[in-house]
Motif scaffolding. Structure first.
Motif, PDB file in Angstrom:
ATOM      1  N   ILE B 401       1.753   4.055  -7.535  1.00 26.33           N
ATOM      2  CA  ILE B 401       2.588   3.706  -6.384  1.00 26.33           C
ATOM      3  C   ILE B 401       2.474   4.837  -5.364  1.00 26.33           C
ATOM      4  N   LEU B 425      11.729   3.815   5.823  1.00 26.26           N
ATOM      5  CA  LEU B 425      11.239   2.695   5.014  1.00 26.26           C
ATOM      6  C   LEU B 425      11.138   1.422   5.854  1.00 26.26           C
ATOM      7  N   ARG B 429       7.766  -0.615   6.431  1.00 27.95           N
ATOM      8  CA  ARG B 429       7.652  -2.041   6.084  1.00 27.95           C
ATOM      9  C   ARG B 429       7.204  -2.858   7.283  1.00 27.95           C
ATOM     10  N   SER B 434       2.658  -4.108   2.153  1.00 22.06           N
ATOM     11  CA  SER B 434       3.753  -3.736   1.248  1.00 22.06           C
ATOM     12  C   SER B 434       3.338  -2.688   0.219  1.00 22.06           C
ATOM     13  N   HIS B 435       2.066  -2.725  -0.262  1.00 23.42           N
ATOM     14  CA  HIS B 435       1.684  -1.735  -1.270  1.00 23.42           C
ATOM     15  C   HIS B 435       1.535  -0.330  -0.689  1.00 23.42           C
ATOM     16  N   PRO B 438       5.990   3.580   0.936  1.00 26.34           N
ATOM     17  CA  PRO B 438       6.368   4.502  -0.149  1.00 26.34           C
ATOM     18  C   PRO B 438       7.480   3.931  -1.015  1.00 26.34           C
ATOM     19  N   ALA B 439       7.313   4.067  -2.331  1.00 27.81           N
ATOM     20  CA  ALA B 439       8.355   3.633  -3.255  1.00 27.81           C
ATOM     21  C   ALA B 439       9.477   4.656  -3.278  1.00 27.81           C
TER      22      ALA B 439
END
Lengths: 81, 460
Positions: B401, B425, B429, B434-435, B438-439
């Motif tokens: 991720i 975020l 977005r 989407s990948h 950042p998570a």
């Protein structure tokens, strides 16, 4: 905060970010039915690792990924301290 | 037919321009008088026709030795300060080194190199030397963990862009750079200072940024260059307020819109430009319209620099590129048509190309390729962000991720961290697949920058 409420709060936060409408989060709700895709789960596991210091799915090689919300929460509750 | 006239650095210097200096934090040396002086203890004759390793602990003596040796030595290999000593023997063998110029002669006593010349300050009086040949300039590539590659240049190739631009308007510039002059980006500035009739102020790795800026001001620096990471550090330091250069230049990393805007705001009366150059490809072009990326019509042949995009990466052919990698197992530097593949990936959007990252810097996210620089550029657009680094983190679910470390601008209220994180975020977005979002975003106090001035990506 209990482990369970930490997990549930993280799920809700990610659902909000990802624009996922969650059904009611009961223990026997299957993870599939949460509407989360694998990326959302990856984010969830990473954030919970930062918050709790554990990643139960990497620690144990043979751990099957849980099927329900209850299983998922238990994976965090059952990590030896 | 007479042989083509050869110009060396000494032929760009002369006693007619007064008051020119090369200085560091400790010494000031007159460039006006340098042709009748030596830092090599008067031993330049012995180095004629030799392959010389320039291994000095400071930039000032290195620069003065370059001026002396160019046109006399057969080749000179410039060692940057962060060179891993374990690589030295292989580099000496590959470059056929038979002499060393050093300030630590004791270390070379039993190395098998017969000729060891000590460089020392202050310079001593000497008979001016005459240019004998076109010296080959050997530089080392940066950024790789293994053995650096030796890249061969001529002075003509190294100064191609400087000569093409012509002399700077107005008073002779006083140049400075955050780079080390033994790296391509810094050497370009050193050569500009020598060719422009101006002066130069060298950086010092042991000096605090505020002291460095005070020195730049004291010496009236008018033209200055650095990597976007160097500039972000300056903007974060609060020292920029006391500094007003005429020309601010970025190179060596992707100059995103955020850093260009940040510099324009900090230096409202300066021209801010970013240049594209690499040790292998030489100077490609400069962009002075204040925007990130470059106009699409830069492709093709422009002022003798030919550029094309193949498989997403920028390829360059010009007389300013290096001519070869040097060494026993040296790979080809160019393709069959003479183009250098820069490894820098660009993307066409509208009528402009944008740099998205390095081919070798791709991180793998669930089987999808991601350039961390592309994510950083989006994060950096947030007004409270000063600098960021995206990288991959192992995930038991998707394999990997994206996570990001972010430095907030000075004086940001820590209570706003959560709000800023949500805004970053949202921004990611809206602008990224989407990948690539950042998570996890972590706020950090500092990010590592390599000795070459680039954001450290060793764990990417």
């Amino acid at each position: 905060m209990s482990v369970k409420s930490k997990v549930i709060e993280a799920i809700r936060q990610i659902a909000k970010e990802q624009h996922v409408t969650l059904p009611e989060l009961s223990d026997d709700l299957s993870l599939h039915e949460t509407g989360f895709d694998s990326l959302a789960f990856a984010i969830l596991v990473a954030r919970l690792e930062d918050e709790t210091g554990v990643d139960p799915f990497t620690i144990s090689e043979d751990a099957a990924f849980p099927a329900t919300v209850g299983d998922f929460v238990r994976a965090y509750e059952n990590v030896p301290a | 037919m007479s042989p083509r006239e050869i110009f060396a650095l000494r032929d760009h210097l002369g006693a007619e321009l007064r008051g020119r200096t090369l200085s560091d934090a400790h010494h000031v040396v007159s460039l006006t008088d340098i042709l009748s002086q030596t830092v090599l203890g008067g031993r330049l004759r012995e180095l004629s026709g030799r392959a010389v390793l320039l291994k000095l602990s400071d930039q000032l003596r290195s620069g003065l030795a370059m001026i002396e040796l160019d046109g006399i030595a057969r080749r000179m290999l410039l060692c940057p300060p962060d060179l891993n000593p374990a690589h030295l023997n292989a580099l000496i063998a590959d470059a056929g080194i038979d002499a060393v110029v050093t300030d630590e002669p004791g270390r070379w006593a039993d190395t098998g190199i017969a000729l060891v010349v000590t460089a020392q300050l202050p310079p001593e009086a000497a008979v001016p030397a005459k240019t004998e040949r076109a010296t080959e300039w050997l530089m080392l590539t940066s950024g790789t963990l293994g053995l650096p590659k030796i890249v061969g240049h001529t002075l003509e190739a190294l100064t191609g862009a400087i000569v093409a631009e012509g002399p700077a308007r107005g008073p002779a510039p006083v140049w400075a750079t955050f780079y080390d002059i033994r790296r391509y980006g810094g050497l370009q500035i050193f050569l500009r200072a020598v060719l422009s009739g101006g002066s130069m102020v060298l950086s010092d790795p042991h000096e605090a940024l505020a002291d460095h800026v005070a020195r730049l001001n004291a010496r009236a620096v008018s033209h200055i260059s650095g990597t976007p990471s160097h500039w972000r550090k300056l903007l974060m330091s609060g020292s920029a307020a006391k500094f007003a250069p005429r020309y601010v230049r970025l190179s060596g990393e992707i100059a995103d819109q955020a850093v260009l805007d940040g510099l324009k705001a900090a230096f409202p009366n300066s021209s801010v430009g970013h240049a594209y150059a690499s040790t292998e490809a030489g100077v490609g072009f400069a962009v002075n319209d204040g925007l990130e990326g470059f106009p699409a019509d830069y492709l093709g042949n422009r002022n003798g620099v030919e550029m094309k995009v193949v498989d997403g990466s920028l390829r360059i052919r010009s007389t300013r590129t290096a001519h070869a990698y040097i060494g026993r197992a040296a790979a080809a530097l160019t393709d069959d048509d003479g183009f250098v593949d820069s490894g820098d990936i660009v993307e066409l959007r509208g009528d402009r190309y944008y740099f998205v990252g390095r081919r070798g810097g791709i991180i793998n996210i669930g089987g999808l390729k991601v350039h961390p620089e592309e994510i950083e550029a989006v994060i950096n657009r947030h007004p409270d962000v000063r600098m960021s680094r995206a990288k991959s983190r192992r995930s038991p679910i998707t394999g990997g991720i994206v996570v990001a470390d972010v430095i907030l601008a000075d004086g940001t209220d820590p209570a706003r961290a959560k709000e800023i994180r949500d805004q970053i975020l949202d921004q990611c977005r809206a602008q990224l697949a989407s990948h690539k979002v950042p998570a996890v975003i972590r706020f950090v106090e500092a990010l590592d920058v390599t000795p070459a001035g680039k954001l450290a990506r060793t764990d990417a």
